[in-house]
Enzyme design. Sequence first.
Site, mmCIF file in Angstrom:
data_model
loop_
_atom_site.group_PDB
_atom_site.id
_atom_site.type_symbol
_atom_site.label_atom_id
_atom_site.label_comp_id
_atom_site.label_asym_id
_atom_site.label_seq_id
_atom_site.Cartn_x
_atom_site.Cartn_y
_atom_site.Cartn_z
ATOM 1 N N ARG A 94 11.608 0.035 10.148
ATOM 2 C CA ARG A 94 10.698 -0.705 9.413
ATOM 3 C C ARG A 94 10.706 0.008 7.982
ATOM 4 O O ARG A 94 10.444 1.202 7.918
ATOM 5 C CB ARG A 94 9.273 -0.548 9.859
ATOM 6 C CG ARG A 94 8.269 -1.119 8.752
ATOM 7 C CD ARG A 94 6.807 -0.886 9.127
ATOM 8 N NE ARG A 94 5.861 -1.631 8.051
ATOM 9 C CZ ARG A 94 4.859 -1.276 7.922
ATOM 10 N NH1 ARG A 94 4.256 -0.110 8.422
ATOM 11 N NH2 ARG A 94 4.154 -1.795 7.037
ATOM 12 N N ARG A 244 -9.101 0.177 0.924
ATOM 13 C CA ARG A 244 -8.598 -0.311 -0.237
ATOM 14 C C ARG A 244 -9.468 -1.336 -0.881
ATOM 15 O O ARG A 244 -9.863 -2.294 -0.300
ATOM 16 C CB ARG A 244 -7.137 -0.844 -0.161
ATOM 17 C CG ARG A 244 -6.045 0.265 0.454
ATOM 18 C CD ARG A 244 -4.833 -0.242 0.254
ATOM 19 N NE ARG A 244 -3.715 0.334 1.015
ATOM 20 C CZ ARG A 244 -2.955 -0.265 2.253
ATOM 21 N NH1 ARG A 244 -3.050 -1.343 2.204
ATOM 22 N NH2 ARG A 244 -2.154 0.479 2.769
#
Length: 401
Positions: A94, A244
């Site tokens: 990834r 976030r």
Amino acid sequence: MKILVINTGSSSIKYQLFDMAKETVLATGMAERIGSDAGTLSHTVTAADGTRNTIEITENMDHARGLSRIAALLMDKKHGVINDTSDVFAVGHRVVHGGETFQDPRIIDQRILDEIEKNTPLAPLHNPANLTGIRVAGAVFPNALQVAVFDTAFHQTLPKQAYMYALPHDLYDTHRIRRYGFHGTSHSYVAGKAAKFLNTPLARLNLITLHLGNGASATAIRNGKSVDTSMGLTPLEGLVMGSRTGDMDPAIPFFLSRHLDMSLDEIDTIFNRQSGLKGLCGENDMRTVLEKAAAGDDHARLALDVYTYRIKKYIGAYTAVLGRVDALVFTGGIGENASAVRERCCRGLAGLGIVIDPVENRDKKTLPRRISPRNTSVAVLVVPTDEELEIARQTQKKVLE
Ligand code: ADP
């Protein structure tokens, strides 16, 4: 064909070994706290009869030592699943940021490594760790093909009007500042699954996919292709996340700097690690937020309201982008499990053709399933994601090309 999927972070390596004949997971695990004195490695092997055996190791390790340990466990005499490192045909990595260079997976050579390195300013925490993983895997599995699968690639079909910020054009021309989007493997995987479930070719479907995990993003998919997504240059933009902010007034950093004398690093830490659900109610785990909200905690209730209101706004925006929506797809730890979140996101959207059946919504089946009544224009689906399997599939496709 055996494919090892690796997700390397700055202090962790997550991995799964697949036998692609039947897409079975032979072994899975995670090395954590790499680089500290108390590194841990948890490795689980699934036998042919389905029984699982987990081995835990604690030791000081760097990435190279960690991956060597993982390889040794995969070849272990008693519980091993391969005889030799050369049994692994390919390693799928990834890689978080492929910038504008990569629209699909690549077999890694020096040129590809250089390109990934060039994109490092766009993902200063992630890409260097991914590169370390690639280098270390090349040494531990010298006969395996190494393939990079990019988190950004699925969104490279965004039209310019969706990816350009209204900034001076030169910032794009010179520094490639634009929206990229992330979670691409997950959005692409669940889109494919939704198409199978609906028995319609993906190329004919318009979808809104909601990946709600610790990070969270929404994607608008037209005829199978990503045409807008909520994350931007970095994963900070868009939905409210565990820690976030998601969208906010871009002038807030000026205020924090000028009036509260905060440094850029402090602001970065607040926006990425101390905001979102955590900032609003002190908890970043949705299970705890839901428990606290149910117990009457005002901050937890507010966090849930802000979180689901933001998602609802994106559903509305992407409905406008697509014109016609065939399905709304929930995935990720929250999207798959939190029926109360799904219910709140869809509440009041009957005018858009989005309605949830309360009984189906509370069902805990893990298969792809429909939670909307049959007669509504938008199928609301819950589709478990599997980013590792998607990386393994894309890796296999690439090495067989
Ligand atoms: P990551 O993005 O790290 O892969 P996940 O997709 O596993 O994260 O999602 C983690 C989130 O899913 C956490 O907020 C967790 O609380 C939430 N979650 C997991 N199970 C449930 C559940 N049964 N009910 C509500 N939330 C859940």
